[in-house]
Motif scaffolding. Structure first.
Motif, PDB file in Angstrom:
ATOM      1  N   VAL A  91       0.818  -1.207   0.000  1.00 41.23           N
ATOM      2  CA  VAL A  91       0.000   0.000   0.000  1.00 41.23           C
ATOM      3  C   VAL A  91       0.856   1.262   0.000  1.00 41.23           C
ATOM      4  CG1 VAL A  91      -1.770   1.275   1.264  1.00 41.23           C
ATOM      5  CG2 VAL A  91      -1.869  -1.205   1.154  1.00 41.23           C
ATOM      6  N   LEU A  94       1.855   4.531  -3.130  1.00 42.75           N
ATOM      7  CA  LEU A  94       0.854   4.500  -4.205  1.00 42.75           C
ATOM      8  C   LEU A  94       0.398   5.889  -4.638  1.00 42.75           C
ATOM      9  CD1 LEU A  94      -1.422   1.527  -3.077  1.00 42.75           C
ATOM     10  CD2 LEU A  94       0.448   1.523  -4.724  1.00 42.75           C
ATOM     11  N   SER A 310      -5.506  -1.669 -12.928  1.00 39.96           N
ATOM     12  CA  SER A 310      -6.005  -0.544 -12.139  1.00 39.96           C
ATOM     13  C   SER A 310      -6.449   0.610 -13.015  1.00 39.96           C
ATOM     14  CB  SER A 310      -4.911  -0.056 -11.176  1.00 39.96           C
ATOM     15  OG  SER A 310      -4.539  -1.073 -10.273  1.00 39.96           O
ATOM     16  N   LEU A 332      -5.674  -3.521  -4.247  1.00 40.33           N
ATOM     17  CA  LEU A 332      -5.119  -2.327  -4.870  1.00 40.33           C
ATOM     18  C   LEU A 332      -5.861  -1.972  -6.156  1.00 40.33           C
ATOM     19  CD1 LEU A 332      -1.271  -2.850  -4.367  1.00 40.33           C
ATOM     20  CD2 LEU A 332      -2.913  -1.656  -2.909  1.00 40.33           C
TER      21      LEU A 332
END
Length: 364
Positions: A91, A94, A310, A332
């Protein structure tokens, strides 16, 4: 006979027929080694069945919304339960990828809007919401309220999701050289009896997560709520959970069938035209997403493949499933898509307030 058949294809009978079509499609796709057969095969099987049923018999099959929400909730609970303490280390760092989500969303929206205006001759409002990189339901509701053609808006989003689900797993398989697995493997080994217990626990977590998501008014509450609840339980160490393969297959099949049934009533010629334009838009937007992922992966703890998932303009639940099946972080991927969807809704609200879409168009 047609009237009798139409009466038969209602309620539970219609849902059962769609489920059978989904199973046939999943088994067929699995037999040829297709990626994510329980999701993609089910979607294709039910889509073909729904188009045939509506065009040949004038019957619109039904698939219970509650069943789809249940399938999505189970997917969320299983994704959340797969997170470990080690996964939290991903995490950090990011910021770069999160900052890229909204500019990419605006660029992709502009590309889709321009092509729909030019090639499909959509009016401004319909083109705006048909190309909006948000959720299909949100885009359709907002577009209808703004005076757009809700049928065209919904169809374009359906084509987008279908093409993304079909192409992304194939592209990643070719890129990585590793075929996507049908069902992610459980994180720990357990006796067969544990599968029933874990399945029951996951179902309870899914229900609790849906309640929490609705209470907090979270985006995609039926997915994100169960993810959050399962993450908390998994990280607390209260009970180690596995993800039963049979339950995962069933959840994928339900999600695929619920997407496929939405193609009922679509004329084949209209679908093919929308698919061609949708494919062109997808090529351009996926190219943008791939270039951004390639440029940013050196500055992010996320790899190229995870960044591509993503940034890709697909459905949150579907791309989370793809990420999990490839062994990438679905948490994510989900986080980036939540930001994208929230940004798209904020962008639509801002443009709506500006009054640009309500202005009369000048014919040239």
């Amino acid at each position: 006979m047609a009237e009798r058949f139409a009466r038969l294809m209602t309620g539970y009978s219609s849902a059962a027929a769609c489920f059978v079509a989904g199973v046939v499609g999943a088994l067929g796709f699995w037999s040829i080694g297709g990626p994510l057969p329980f999701l993609i095969g089910s979607l294709l099987g039910v889509a073909i069945f729904s188009i045939w049923l509506s065009s040949s018999w004038g019957v619109t099959p039904e698939f219970p919304a509650l069943l789809r929400k249940g399938g999505v909730a189970l997917v969320g609970a299983m994704i959340g339960s797969s997170l470990s303490d080690a996964g939290l280390s991903d995490v950090s760092g990011l910021t770069v990828s999160f900052l890229a989500v909204l500019p990419l969303m605006l660029v992709m929206h502009g590309v889709g809007y321009g092509l729909l205006r030019k090639l499909n001759r959509f009016d401004r409002t319909t083109a705006f919401f048909a190309s909006l990189p948000g959720g299909i339901v949100d885009a359709a509701v907002l577009g209808e309220q703004a005076g757009g053609d809700v049928a065209r808006i919904s169809l374009q989003h359906l084509v987008r999701i279908l093409l993304v689900v079909l192409t992304i797993p194939l592209l990643l398989s070719v890129w990585s050289g590793v075929p996507v697995v049908a069902i992610p493997e459980a994180s720990t080994t357990a006796p067969p009896s544990a599968g029933l217990i874990d399945g029951a626990i996951l179902a309870v977590l899914a229900a609790a997560g849906v309640f929490l998501g609705q209470l907090l008014r979270l985006p995609a509450a039926h997915l994100i709520g169960p993810v959050l609840i399962a993450v908390l339980v998994s990280l607390s160490g209260i009970m180690p959970l596995t993800q039963p393969s049979g339950l995962m297959a069933a959840a994928q099949l339900v999600v695929g069938a619920s997407l496929g049934v939405r193609y009922a009533g679509i004329r084949v010629a209209e679908f093919l035209r929308s698919a061609m334009i949708g494919a062109l838009i997808l090529v351009l937007t996926l190219t943008i997403a791939a270039l951004a992922a390639w440029f940013l992966h050196s500055y992010s703890p996320m790899g190229f493949e995870t960044l591509l998932l993503s940034f890709a303009p697909g459905g949150l639940a579907e791309l989370s499933l793809v990420a999990w099946s490839f062994g990438f972080s679905p948490i994510l991927v989900s986080a980036h898509h939540i930001l994208r969807i929230g940004g798209a809704l904020a962008w639509a609200t801002l443009v709506g307030w500006s009054g640009v879409l309500s202005q009369k168009e000048v014919k040239h």
